[in-house]
Design a protein around this motif. Structure first.
Motif, PDB file in Angstrom:
ATOM      1  N   LEU A 151     -30.770 -56.214 -25.994  1.00  0.00           N
ATOM      2  CA  LEU A 151     -30.457 -56.122 -24.567  1.00  0.00           C
ATOM      3  C   LEU A 151     -30.720 -57.434 -23.832  1.00  0.00           C
ATOM      4  O   LEU A 151     -30.166 -57.673 -22.765  1.00  0.00           O
ATOM      5  CB  LEU A 151     -31.264 -54.991 -23.918  1.00  0.00           C
ATOM      6  N   LYS A 152     -31.574 -58.291 -24.404  1.00  0.00           N
ATOM      7  CA  LYS A 152     -31.900 -59.561 -23.769  1.00  0.00           C
ATOM      8  C   LYS A 152     -31.147 -60.727 -24.401  1.00  0.00           C
ATOM      9  O   LYS A 152     -31.294 -61.868 -23.958  1.00  0.00           O
ATOM     10  CB  LYS A 152     -33.407 -59.821 -23.846  1.00  0.00           C
ATOM     11  N   ALA A 153     -30.377 -60.472 -25.431  1.00  0.00           N
ATOM     12  CA  ALA A 153     -29.694 -61.544 -26.167  1.00  0.00           C
ATOM     13  C   ALA A 153     -28.461 -62.033 -25.411  1.00  0.00           C
ATOM     14  O   ALA A 153     -27.749 -61.258 -24.777  1.00  0.00           O
ATOM     15  CB  ALA A 153     -29.284 -61.041 -27.549  1.00  0.00           C
TER      16      ALA A 153
ATOM     17  N   GLY B 105     -24.310 -48.960 -35.219  1.00  0.00           N
ATOM     18  CA  GLY B 105     -25.724 -48.658 -35.388  1.00  0.00           C
ATOM     19  C   GLY B 105     -26.097 -47.225 -35.074  1.00  0.00           C
ATOM     20  O   GLY B 105     -25.330 -46.467 -34.461  1.00  0.00           O
ATOM     21  N   ASN B 106     -27.286 -46.869 -35.545  1.00  0.00           N
ATOM     22  CA  ASN B 106     -27.947 -45.626 -35.160  1.00  0.00           C
ATOM     23  C   ASN B 106     -28.885 -46.007 -34.031  1.00  0.00           C
ATOM     24  O   ASN B 106     -29.993 -46.458 -34.256  1.00  0.00           O
ATOM     25  CB  ASN B 106     -28.717 -45.062 -36.372  1.00  0.00           C
ATOM     26  N   PHE B 107     -28.424 -45.849 -32.795  1.00  0.00           N
ATOM     27  CA  PHE B 107     -29.115 -46.444 -31.657  1.00  0.00           C
ATOM     28  C   PHE B 107     -30.362 -45.643 -31.255  1.00  0.00           C
ATOM     29  O   PHE B 107     -30.319 -44.393 -31.241  1.00  0.00           O
ATOM     30  CB  PHE B 107     -28.185 -46.540 -30.448  1.00  0.00           C
ATOM     31  N   PRO B 108     -31.439 -46.349 -30.908  1.00  0.00           N
ATOM     32  CA  PRO B 108     -32.605 -45.664 -30.336  1.00  0.00           C
ATOM     33  C   PRO B 108     -32.182 -44.885 -29.086  1.00  0.00           C
ATOM     34  O   PRO B 108     -31.520 -45.437 -28.204  1.00  0.00           O
ATOM     35  CB  PRO B 108     -33.555 -46.817 -29.986  1.00  0.00           C
ATOM     36  N   TYR B 109     -32.560 -43.628 -29.015  1.00  0.00           N
ATOM     37  CA  TYR B 109     -32.110 -42.787 -27.907  1.00  0.00           C
ATOM     38  C   TYR B 109     -32.501 -43.353 -26.538  1.00  0.00           C
ATOM     39  O   TYR B 109     -31.767 -43.216 -25.565  1.00  0.00           O
ATOM     40  CB  TYR B 109     -32.697 -41.373 -28.045  1.00  0.00           C
ATOM     41  N   ASN B 110     -33.672 -43.997 -26.485  1.00  0.00           N
ATOM     42  CA  ASN B 110     -34.178 -44.410 -25.167  1.00  0.00           C
ATOM     43  C   ASN B 110     -33.433 -45.610 -24.584  1.00  0.00           C
ATOM     44  O   ASN B 110     -33.602 -45.931 -23.407  1.00  0.00           O
ATOM     45  CB  ASN B 110     -35.678 -44.714 -25.237  1.00  0.00           C
ATOM     46  N   ILE B 111     -32.614 -46.303 -25.379  1.00  0.00           N
ATOM     47  CA  ILE B 111     -31.872 -47.448 -24.836  1.00  0.00           C
ATOM     48  C   ILE B 111     -30.376 -47.363 -25.157  1.00  0.00           C
ATOM     49  O   ILE B 111     -29.648 -48.328 -24.960  1.00  0.00           O
ATOM     50  CB  ILE B 111     -32.424 -48.790 -25.369  1.00  0.00           C
ATOM     51  N   SER B 112     -29.919 -46.212 -25.636  1.00  0.00           N
ATOM     52  CA  SER B 112     -28.519 -46.116 -26.063  1.00  0.00           C
ATOM     53  C   SER B 112     -27.541 -46.361 -24.910  1.00  0.00           C
ATOM     54  O   SER B 112     -26.519 -47.035 -25.086  1.00  0.00           O
ATOM     55  CB  SER B 112     -28.250 -44.757 -26.710  1.00  0.00           C
TER      56      SER B 112
END
Length: 718
Positions: A101-103, A118-125
């Protein structure tokens, strides 16, 4: 085929799922394989995997003929992947230890198109999705796993109860497809809900066709009160009575497709601006600063500049003084130069200095250069940051149309002798004064430019490495005296976002960004367009009648005298016109074709001179133009012969034949004039754009008539 040993339970236990990272590691190989098979490996060669975790999906991705770049912030996962994927790390797989997210994707991938998977982390999907939308120009495809509810919401169609903000904003740019559902049992630890895999494919036309900022605002506001009609949910936009009765405002937001939301935004755009300006004027009159700031605080600086353009000078000055210096600095750079000068005249030297302090040095120099000499000195003396004042004073020494006049002093530079660790610390300090990091430049102890540093190489390099071991020596640059036209040509040729500027002894003194050079190109194009149209000064439609007259009249007078010469030519053949009256009817045609051909030829040459693509011998260029226009002339003369024969009638072919031959010669001569004149003007450092306007048109009118009557006299024997 995946390596089964890679997923040995005893190995996987070494990587613990972290709750604060939202990790749920995928364990089912068949699910991972289905996700990998959904990507388009033929048209996209590089893919970003976000959060590879234990590498279950990664193993299937790297088995494909693609390059995989994984973003991972979990150190345990990185160590595990580096241990078990050693061979692949040397070929088509890389790991970046950075928050996706910061890239800066443009910096890392040099604006190359990449896919997301990807299998995205739920908290930042959802944040991952929004970052994808922001970078849609370089992300044509996206395959990912979300919570099932979120996945369904993204892919929902209008009229569906799950249709909402994510649906509209995503589908405005991508075609969304729900692929399949994944149960909790295939994860470790298992989540409490089902997951869903979706695929997004960028639309062929992913430009909105409306104000993007307003579009996002309208969509979000509408769905915040989804049970209400748009007439009620959007009432904060102060809609006019005309819009309120529009049938579309009687609908609820979930009934509108993304296309209808775009149409809605376009309908509202003018109305919102008009009503907002009236509101701003009222608040200024009431002196309600708090309410004014609530309206303008979150607004983009370009929109504020547009509002100021609609206000009178006193009202605009009131707004400029009310806003904080950071915001005002951005607004001032968006305002028309003449209006900006008037605004600055209403500010004190200290107030101008406060705004200048927040600007990059190149923008600050542009502002100060328009001030009177005493006011310049006073503003510079009032700047608290003496280094900033020194840089501005230095830039003012250079001509506007050189690299020194275009460059800014803000940049990131590192010494070749620094270590990677020390370099990162130093860059953090420098980055505070840089709006956007385009490139990292490498210098030696004397400040001389040595090369450039890739952010990707810096991130992936061992901490103990030195910059001299990893920097790239090949770097394009210009010196402070390089003409701006040459800078633009170099940046366009090599597709550069920024280019470093060196002084006479090779020291790095600044950088020019693509934004700066685009402004220059736009200004030059406007000047050339005006010159080609016979306008001798840089004017706008809003300038006074006197200024517009002074700019337009000289070339019109020249065209008038040219017209007199054409009249004199025609008068010399008055007796011929009495005998062959039909010649009179074809005079406008010959004159028009001469002008058209001349302008065509000169436009191509002027364009080539501007781009620097006009190479080789002048004589070869003329010979090529002769060959081209002999072909054009023959085709046109055949058409003219047939037309003249039909119009004139009768059995006498001499007159149509004479007119047709005249056209061939006129086309040939006009093309030579249109080619030769711009080249000669450029050779003597005169702007060749002059040649594409009234000059070529008028001269070809005269020569066209002269050739027409001379040939007619010879062939018809009068």
């Amino acid at each position: 085929m995946a390596n089964q040993n890679f997923y040995d339970k005893s190995n996987l236990q070494k990587v613990r799922a972290k709750k604060h990272l939202g990790q749920h590691f995928l364990r089912d190989l068949s699910v991972a394989e289905r996700i990998a098979d959904a990507i388009d490996e033929k048209s996209i060669s590089k893919w970003i995997e976000i959060g590879p975790g234990t590498g279950v999906l990664t193993q299937f991705l790297i088995a494909k003929p693609i390059d995989v770049v994984a973003f991972e912030i979990d150190r345990e996962s990185i160590n595990y992947l580096e241990t078990h994927l050693k061979n692949d790390l040397e070929s088509n797989f890389k790991i970046i230890n950075q928050d996706f997210l910061k890239a800066d994707l443009n910096e890392l991938f040099s604006s190359q198109e990449v896919g997301i998977v990807g299998n995205f982390p739920y908290n930042i999907s959802s944040q991952i999705l929004f970052k994808t939308l922001e970078n849609r120009k370089m992300i044509p495809e996206f395959v990912g796993m979300f919570q099932k509810e979120v996945a369904q919401r993204i892919c929902a169609s209008s009229g569906n109860k799950t249709y909402g903000i994510l649906s509209v904003l995503t589908q405005a740019f991508y075609e969304a497809e729900y692929l399949f559902t994944v149960p909790p049992t295939v994860f470790k630890p298992p989540p409490k809900v089902d997951s869903g895999v979706i695929k997004l494919k960028r639309r062929t036309n992913f430009q909105l066709g409306c104000d993007e900022q307003l579009f996002f605002k309208v969509v979000k506001t509408a769905f915040q009160q989804r049970r209400k009609t748009l007439r009620n949910s959007l009432k904060t936009f102060n809609l006019s009575d005309v819009l309120k009765v529009d049938p579309i405002f009687a609908k609820r937001p979930e009934r509108l497709s993304y296309v209808e939301f775009i149409e809605l935004t376009n309908k509202m755009q003018f109305e919102v601006s008009k009503s907002l300006i009236e509101k701003i004027e009222f608040l200024i009159e009431q002196g309600d600063n708090q309410e004014l700031l609530s309206h303008l605080g979150d607004m983009h600086h370009a929109d504020i500049a547009e509002i100021l353009d609609s206000l009178n000078l006193d009202q605009a000055t009131y707004i400029v003084k009310l806003l904080d210096s950071t915001k005002t600095a951005e607004v001032l750079m968006e305002i028309d130069e003449d209006d900006r000068e008037k605004l600055l005249d209403n500010l004190t030297a200290q107030e101008i200095a406060d705004e200048i302090a927040e600007m990059d040095t190149d923008d600050a120099t542009d502002i100060i250069s328009t001030l009177s000499i005493p006011l310049k000195d006073e503003v510079l003396n009032n700047l608290e940051d003496r280094s900033h004042a020194k840089h501005i004073a230095e830039l003012m020494r250079y001509d506007d149309d050189t690299a020194g006049g275009l460059m800014a002093k803000e940049l990131i530079k590192v010494n070749e002798n620094w270590s990677v660790t020390g370099c990162m610390e130093e860059m953090r300090d420098q980055a505070e004064n840089v709006t956007r990091v385009h490139s990292i430049y490498v210098i030696d102890n004397k400040g001389k430019l040595k090369g450039r540093l890739s952010l990707k190489d810096l991130i992936t390099a061992p901490r103990t490495a030195n910059i001299e071991d990893i920097y790239i020596e090949n770097v394009d640059y210009v010196d402070v005296h390089t003409p701006a036209e040459d800078v633009a040509r170099i940046m366009q040729k090599y597709d550069l976002e920024a280019i470093p500027v060196i002084d006479e002894i090779g020291r790095l003194v600044g950088r020019i960004t693509v934004d700066d050079i685009l402004d220059f190109i736009t200004e030059e194009a406007e000047k050339d367009y005006q010159m080609a149209a016979g306008i001798s000064e840089d004017v706008d439609a809003d300038d006074s009648i006197w200024q517009l007259t002074r700019a337009r009249l000289p070339w019109l007078v020249l065209a008038l005298f040219g017209g007199f010469l054409a009249v004199l030519v025609a008068r010399q053949y008055e007796s011929a016109l009495e005998e062959y009256k039909s010649l009179f009817f074809f005079m406008p045609l010959i004159v028009a074709m001469a002008g058209n051909v001349g302008v065509q030829s000169s436009a191509i040459i002027v364009q080539g001179l501007a781009k620097g693509t006009l190479t080789g011998s002048v004589w070869k260029r003329l010979i090529k133009e002769v060959g081209l226009n002999i072909i054009n002339g023959i085709v046109l003369s055949i058409i003219l012969f047939a037309g003249a024969y039909l119009i004139l009638g009768g059995s006498d072919l001499s007159l149509p034949f004479t007119i047709s031959i005249s056209l061939i010669v006129v086309v040939l001569i006009a093309s030579l004039i249109g080619t030769f004149v711009p080249i000669m003007l450029d050779k003597y450092n005169i702007d060749p754009a002059i040649a594409t306007g009234p000059f070529i048109t008028t001269s070809n009118d005269i020569f066209g008539l002269l050739i027409f009557f001379a040939l007619a006299k010879h062939m018809l024997d009068f």
